[in-house]
Write a protein that holds these residues in place. Structure first.
Motif, PDB file in Angstrom:
ATOM      1  N   ARG A 220       5.680  -0.532   6.594  1.00 21.87           N
ATOM      2  CA  ARG A 220       6.284  -1.291   7.704  1.00 21.87           C
ATOM      3  C   ARG A 220       6.563  -0.450   8.951  1.00 21.87           C
ATOM      4  N   ASN A 221       6.022   0.773   9.007  1.00 20.65           N
ATOM      5  CA  ASN A 221       6.134   1.567  10.230  1.00 20.65           C
ATOM      6  C   ASN A 221       5.228   0.935  11.270  1.00 20.65           C
TER       7      ASN A 221
ATOM      8  N   GLY B 234      -4.031 -10.894   4.883  1.00 19.22           N
ATOM      9  CA  GLY B 234      -3.110  -9.783   5.139  1.00 19.22           C
ATOM     10  C   GLY B 234      -2.614  -9.803   6.573  1.00 19.22           C
TER      11      GLY B 234
ATOM     12  N   ALA C 119     -11.224 -11.057   8.232  1.00 16.56           N
ATOM     13  CA  ALA C 119     -10.033 -10.193   8.228  1.00 16.56           C
ATOM     14  C   ALA C 119      -9.759  -9.767   6.795  1.00 16.56           C
ATOM     15  N   ALA C 120     -10.809  -9.312   6.139  1.00 20.35           N
ATOM     16  CA  ALA C 120     -10.707  -8.986   4.715  1.00 20.35           C
ATOM     17  C   ALA C 120     -10.290  -7.533   4.500  1.00 20.35           C
TER      18      ALA C 120
ATOM     19  N   ALA D  44      -5.779  -4.317  -1.902  1.00 19.49           N
ATOM     20  CA  ALA D  44      -4.903  -5.306  -2.536  1.00 19.49           C
ATOM     21  C   ALA D  44      -5.729  -6.551  -2.750  1.00 19.49           C
TER      22      ALA D  44
ATOM     23  N   ILE E  50     -18.947  -7.536   3.790  1.00 19.83           N
ATOM     24  CA  ILE E  50     -19.423  -8.933   3.865  1.00 19.83           C
ATOM     25  C   ILE E  50     -20.570  -9.026   4.874  1.00 19.83           C
TER      26      ILE E  50
ATOM     27  N   ASN F  28       0.472   4.352  13.181  1.00 21.53           N
ATOM     28  CA  ASN F  28       0.026   3.550  12.040  1.00 21.53           C
ATOM     29  C   ASN F  28      -0.613   2.255  12.569  1.00 21.53           C
TER      30      ASN F  28
ATOM     31  N   VAL G  80     -11.036 -15.258   6.791  1.00 19.41           N
ATOM     32  CA  VAL G  80     -11.242 -14.613   5.494  1.00 19.41           C
ATOM     33  C   VAL G  80     -10.225 -13.492   5.342  1.00 19.41           C
TER      34      VAL G  80
ATOM     35  N   MET H 134      -4.529 -10.028  -3.397  1.00 15.00           N
ATOM     36  CA  MET H 134      -3.435 -10.989  -3.575  1.00 15.00           C
ATOM     37  C   MET H 134      -3.147 -11.637  -2.225  1.00 15.00           C
TER      38      MET H 134
ATOM     39  N   THR I 107      -1.170  -1.031  11.772  1.00 12.07           N
ATOM     40  CA  THR I 107      -1.020  -2.469  11.472  1.00 12.07           C
ATOM     41  C   THR I 107      -0.481  -3.281  12.640  1.00 12.07           C
TER      42      THR I 107
ATOM     43  N   GLY J  94      -7.640 -12.823  -3.614  1.00 14.04           N
ATOM     44  CA  GLY J  94      -6.636 -12.618  -4.669  1.00 14.04           C
ATOM     45  C   GLY J  94      -5.913 -13.897  -5.037  1.00 14.04           C
TER      46      GLY J  94
ATOM     47  N   GLY K  91      -1.545 -12.296   1.021  1.00 12.67           N
ATOM     48  CA  GLY K  91      -0.737 -11.372   1.840  1.00 12.67           C
ATOM     49  C   GLY K  91      -1.270  -9.952   1.849  1.00 12.67           C
TER      50      GLY K  91
HETATM   51  C1  LIG Z   1       1.378   2.042   0.413  1.00 17.75           C
HETATM   52  C2  LIG Z   1       0.939   1.611   1.765  1.00 17.75           C
HETATM   53  C3  LIG Z   1       1.740   1.908   2.859  1.00 17.75           C
HETATM   54  C4  LIG Z   1       1.338   1.527   4.134  1.00 17.75           C
HETATM   55  N1  LIG Z   1       2.179   1.771   5.168  1.00 17.75           N
HETATM   56  C5  LIG Z   1       1.831   1.382   6.412  1.00 17.75           C
HETATM   57  C6  LIG Z   1       2.734   1.550   7.488  1.00 17.75           C
HETATM   58  O1  LIG Z   1       3.874   1.986   7.323  1.00 17.75           O
HETATM   59  N2  LIG Z   1       2.319   1.169   8.723  1.00 17.75           N
HETATM   60  C7  LIG Z   1       1.086   0.655   8.937  1.00 17.75           C
HETATM   61  O2  LIG Z   1       0.769   0.350  10.098  1.00 17.75           O
HETATM   62  N3  LIG Z   1       0.225   0.453   7.920  1.00 17.75           N
HETATM   63  C8  LIG Z   1       0.571   0.798   6.663  1.00 17.75           C
HETATM   64  N4  LIG Z   1      -0.285   0.568   5.631  1.00 17.75           N
HETATM   65  C9  LIG Z   1      -1.598  -0.030   5.927  1.00 17.75           C
HETATM   66  C10 LIG Z   1      -1.497  -1.548   6.054  1.00 17.75           C
HETATM   67  O3  LIG Z   1      -1.140  -2.104   4.831  1.00 17.75           O
HETATM   68  C11 LIG Z   1      -2.838  -2.090   6.516  1.00 17.75           C
HETATM   69  O4  LIG Z   1      -3.186  -1.483   7.750  1.00 17.75           O
HETATM   70  C12 LIG Z   1      -2.823  -3.588   6.744  1.00 17.75           C
HETATM   71  O5  LIG Z   1      -2.357  -4.277   5.640  1.00 17.75           O
HETATM   72  C13 LIG Z   1      -4.246  -4.030   7.077  1.00 17.75           C
HETATM   73  O6  LIG Z   1      -4.272  -5.399   7.262  1.00 17.75           O
HETATM   74  P1  LIG Z   1      -5.593  -6.211   6.912  1.00 17.75           P
HETATM   75  O7  LIG Z   1      -5.282  -7.649   7.163  1.00 17.75           O
HETATM   76  O8  LIG Z   1      -6.735  -5.610   7.616  1.00 17.75           O
HETATM   77  O9  LIG Z   1      -5.867  -5.921   5.371  1.00 17.75           O
HETATM   78  P2  LIG Z   1      -5.039  -6.317   4.078  1.00 17.75           P
HETATM   79  O10 LIG Z   1      -3.594  -6.375   4.343  1.00 17.75           O
HETATM   80  O11 LIG Z   1      -5.506  -5.409   3.000  1.00 17.75           O
HETATM   81  O12 LIG Z   1      -5.512  -7.798   3.763  1.00 17.75           O
HETATM   82  C14 LIG Z   1      -6.849  -8.097   3.437  1.00 17.75           C
HETATM   83  C15 LIG Z   1      -6.875  -9.320   2.556  1.00 17.75           C
HETATM   84  O13 LIG Z   1      -8.212  -9.750   2.412  1.00 17.75           O
HETATM   85  C16 LIG Z   1      -8.457 -10.089   1.078  1.00 17.75           C
HETATM   86  N5  LIG Z   1      -9.884  -9.901   0.817  1.00 17.75           N
HETATM   87  C17 LIG Z   1     -10.542  -8.732   0.648  1.00 17.75           C
HETATM   88  N6  LIG Z   1     -11.838  -8.947   0.431  1.00 17.75           N
HETATM   89  C18 LIG Z   1     -12.013 -10.284   0.480  1.00 17.75           C
HETATM   90  C19 LIG Z   1     -13.143 -11.117   0.313  1.00 17.75           C
HETATM   91  N7  LIG Z   1     -14.363 -10.617   0.074  1.00 17.75           N
HETATM   92  N8  LIG Z   1     -12.976 -12.474   0.389  1.00 17.75           N
HETATM   93  C20 LIG Z   1     -11.737 -12.993   0.636  1.00 17.75           C
HETATM   94  N9  LIG Z   1     -10.640 -12.234   0.796  1.00 17.75           N
HETATM   95  C21 LIG Z   1     -10.774 -10.905   0.721  1.00 17.75           C
HETATM   96  C22 LIG Z   1      -7.596  -9.145   0.286  1.00 17.75           C
HETATM   97  O14 LIG Z   1      -7.346  -9.649  -1.016  1.00 17.75           O
HETATM   98  C23 LIG Z   1      -6.353  -9.073   1.153  1.00 17.75           C
HETATM   99  O15 LIG Z   1      -5.427 -10.063   0.811  1.00 17.75           O
HETATM  100  C24 LIG Z   1       0.091   0.890   4.334  1.00 17.75           C
HETATM  101  C25 LIG Z   1      -0.699   0.565   3.225  1.00 17.75           C
HETATM  102  C26 LIG Z   1      -0.282   0.915   1.955  1.00 17.75           C
HETATM  103  C27 LIG Z   1      -1.127   0.510   0.797  1.00 17.75           C
END
Ligand SMILES: Cc1cc2nc3c(=O)[nH]c(=O)nc-3n(C[C@H](O)[C@H](O)[C@H](O)COP(=O)(O)OP(=O)(O)OC[C@H]3O[C@@H](n4cnc5c(N)ncnc54)[C@H](O)[C@@H]3O)c2cc1C
Ligand code: SF4
Length: 600
Positions: free
Chosen positions: A120-121, A21, A321-322, A108, A330, A575, A18, A110, A577, A44, A112
């Motif tokens: 991207r740090n 990203g 992984a939402a 987000a 959830i 950071n 799920v 969408m 990620t 998204g 990705g």
């Molecule tokens: C402006 C900005 C700058 C950043 N800079 C950095 C950086 O330099 N270094 C760093 O380490 N981190 C940075 N981050 C944080 C980084 O983006 C997040 O830590 C990372 O994207 C988290 O990954 P994730 O997969 O947990 O979540 P996300 O990337 O947010 O992905 C989650 C996905 O799940 C989907 N989703 C959500 N809810 C549901 C649902 N109920 N059902 C199905 N799908 C769902 C969403 O649509 C999304 O596509 C930054 C974030 C932002 C906004």
């Protein structure tokens, strides 16, 4: 396999992931490369950076000269095509609007997720960061150590491409040989900052950032990523050949059509799709993990956002992984007779120990950098250098008055001018007009520096989320309510950041643009606003005190895993990620192994 609708999905899969990203993309990639049949459900819309990223548009081509607006706070061309601080029809609730207890949530929506425009740090947690409680008696130790995650940091760096260097500094790990790409050259302001900082004993070293400074080594890296798996090696090599090195000319936050930086959509998903093992359904808003009569997860229920209908998908294993808070939501919404307080919540810890990064900033103007001739020094559209936490020993000796460290992200240089570039320089010019203003603008352009502090927050009992009893989103799904509180450690840390940044600017012979804030409570950015939110389903060694075990597998439901920041037991200044991705890969390997042994 490929992009499928709710109607054309298979009747069952090995794994449902799920979210698409950083965590979901990595989990799906690693599972598919080893042959698991995966269904990815993404709330998204489909997003294709190669055709949609507004890389080369200039500000004059957009409304309001591409300036930020409430629905596009990072500017008109920002890659977040859906989502932001507010998501229409998908509210959340704050327990208070008081700045001290306020939590802000960037989402987000969408394909990705946030990886399309993140900074991207990409810093590794160090050995101390996995065992903070053992070091100072605060927060929690992780049930794993740096040595458990290090091989996965190596793999992620080899796959996504991270520039940087190995400096051997305390708790700032070196990567294995061949993992890092060479860092870009520092720009003029970096040299000036490094000189000033050095006089204060503050080091600056190359940042680690997920951008290709040269093509990935498609001959060697695939064998290190997928030993003994020729098909995966071939797919990884082919994907690497599609990625160009950075052009050093376009804002990364708009997305990268040449695949030079890491986005899940350009790095994880294409080879996973190419493997033939991945189905993706976009516009699928998951709201519940369903349980079978055996007490195991049977699949997930979701709203098909294109029709508004409720649908169900089945799999042997479910990976959430939402994003940290959304995965918690959830689970909290997955109530049953067996789990009346939410799924995997027998500990009562689901939603607890939310963390963000401590943030504060100081800007200044440096006469040394005035009236510089035009130079091709765009740099890396972000940072070339940074300062890792450099006071571990002083802190351990109790000399600082707060428990955890921060790193510094220094900014400077000449970026592509925007309509508001050099707005508000009256504090330097006294207010000038016409030819004099143009002269002043040329003089001051490129003479500004800024420092962002990014610090560790210690998890506490007062920072958590729960389901709001009344509010639902437009799909009828109950929403989260957030509670937030900083401790004195974070507030003192923010004040220390302010002092340090002011000192560096003075040492450079400059002036801060606003007074240095001595009150940490005023200096600190609101909770959530640094967009590094993690925790809520922390991993631990004790099922009574944590939600998952060392594999991010929930204690209560053996075929239910998390692959985002929810499992973080602490939130180092680094950071998050890169660590999310490394843990997601580790979890995927664990799932594959258990599936091979027919335990899942
Ligand atoms: C402006 C900005 C700058 C950043 N800079 C950095 C950086 O330099 N270094 C760093 O380490 N981190 C940075 N981050 C944080 C980084 O983006 C997040 O830590 C990372 O994207 C988290 O990954 P994730 O997969 O947990 O979540 P996300 O990337 O947010 O992905 C989650 C996905 O799940 C989907 N989703 C959500 N809810 C549901 C649902 N109920 N059902 C199905 N799908 C769902 C969403 O649509 C999304 O596509 C930054 C974030 C932002 C906004
Ligand atoms: S600066 Fe480099 S990585 Fe960033 S968008 Fe442009 S080409 Fe891609």
């Amino acid at each position: 396999m490929g992009f499928v609708t709710a109607d054309s999905q298979q009747s069952t899969y090995d794994v449902i992931v799920v979210g698409s990203g950083a965590g979901g993309g990595q989990a799906a990639y690693s599972l598919c490369m080893d042959g698991a049949k995966v269904l990815m459900l993404e709330a998204g819309r489909k997003y294709i950076p190669e055709s949609e990223a507004a890389m080369f548009q200039t500000p004059d081509m957009a409304p309001l000269a591409a300036a930020g607006t409430p629905d596009k706070p990072f500017g008109f061309y920002d890659a977040t095509v859906d989502g932001g601080w507010q998501v229409p029809g998908e509210p959340y609730v704050r327990a208070t609007e008081d700045p001290a207890g306020r939590f802000e949530w960037w989402r987000a929506r969408m394909l990705g997720g946030r990886t399309n425009h993140w900074g991207r740090n990409s810093l590794r947690n160090g050995p101390y960061d996995f065992k903070p409680y053992s070091r100072d008696g605060l927060g929690f130790d992780w049930p794993i150590g740096y040595e458990d995650v290090a091989p996965y940091y190596d793999k992620v760096e080899l796959l996504v491409g991270v520039y940087g260097s190995n400096e051997g500094m305390e708790n700032t790990p070196n990567s294995a040989p061949g993992c890092l790409l060479p860092p870009p050259a520092p720009i003029v302001s970096d040299y000036a900052i490094a000189k000033g900082a050095k006089r204060l004993g503050i080091p600056l070293i190359p940042l680690h950032r997920a951008v290709l400074t040269r093509p990935l080594d498609h001959r060697r890296n695939p064998a290190r990523l997928h030993p003994g798996n020729p098909r995966a090696q071939q797919l990884a090599a082919a994907a690497m050949r599609t990625r160009a090195p950075c052009l050093w000319a376009t804002p990364c936050g708009r997305g990268c059509a040449v695949r030079a930086n890491y986005q899940s959509t350009t790095v994880h998903l294409p080879p996973a799709l190419e493997s033939g093992n991945l189905d993706i359904t976009t516009d699928a808003m998951v709201y519940e993990v369903t349980l079978g009569p055996d007490g195991r997860a049977s699949g997930v229920s979701f709203v098909d956002r294109t029709t508004g209908k409720q649908r169900h998908a089945r799999a042997r294993v479910v990976v959430l992984a939402a994003s940290a808070c959304e995965s918690v939501r959830i689970l909290l919404n997955s109530k049953s007779a067996q789990f009346p307080q939410g799924l995997a919540n027998s500990s009562g810890k689901l939603g607890r120990y939310l963390m963000d990064t401590v943030g504060t900033s100081v800007g200044g103007q440096i006469p040394l950098l005035e009236s510089l001739p035009p130079l091709n020094e765009e740099g890396a559209d972000s940072l070339q250098l940074y300062t890792p936490w450099w006071l571990y020993q002083e802190q351990l000796a109790g000399k600082l008055g707060f428990a955890r460290g921060y790193h510094i992200e220094p900014q400077g240089g000449k970026r592509m001018p925007r309509f508001d570039t050099l707005g508000g320089i009256e504090w330097l010019t006294g207010g000038s007009y016409g030819a004099k203003f143009k002269e002043d603008a040329r003089r001051y352009y490129g003479s500004f520096v800024g420092f962002d502090g990014r610090g560790e927050m210690i998890p506490n009992e007062h920072s958590y989320c729960e389901i709001d009893p009344a509010v639902k989103d437009k799909w009828g799904i109950p929403v989260l309510r957030f509670h937030w509180q900083w401790s004195e450690h974070e507030l003192r840390q923010a004040a220390h950041m302010q002092r340090t940044f002011g000192d560096i600017i003075s040492e450079m012979g400059g002036r801060t643009s606003t007074p240095v804030e001595t009150d940490g409570a005023k200096a600190i950015a609101p909770g959530g606003s640094i967009i590094h939110e993690v925790g809520g389903a922390i991993m631990g060694a004790d099922a009574k005190k944590s939600v998952t075990n060392r594999w991010s597998q929930t204690w209560d439901v053996p075929n239910l895993y998390l692959a985002d920041g929810a499992v973080f037991a602490s939130n180092a200044d680094k950071n998050p990620t890169l660590t999310i991705m490394a843990l997601a890969w580790r979890t995927a390997d664990h799932i594959l192994e258990r599936m091979r042994r027919r335990e899942l």
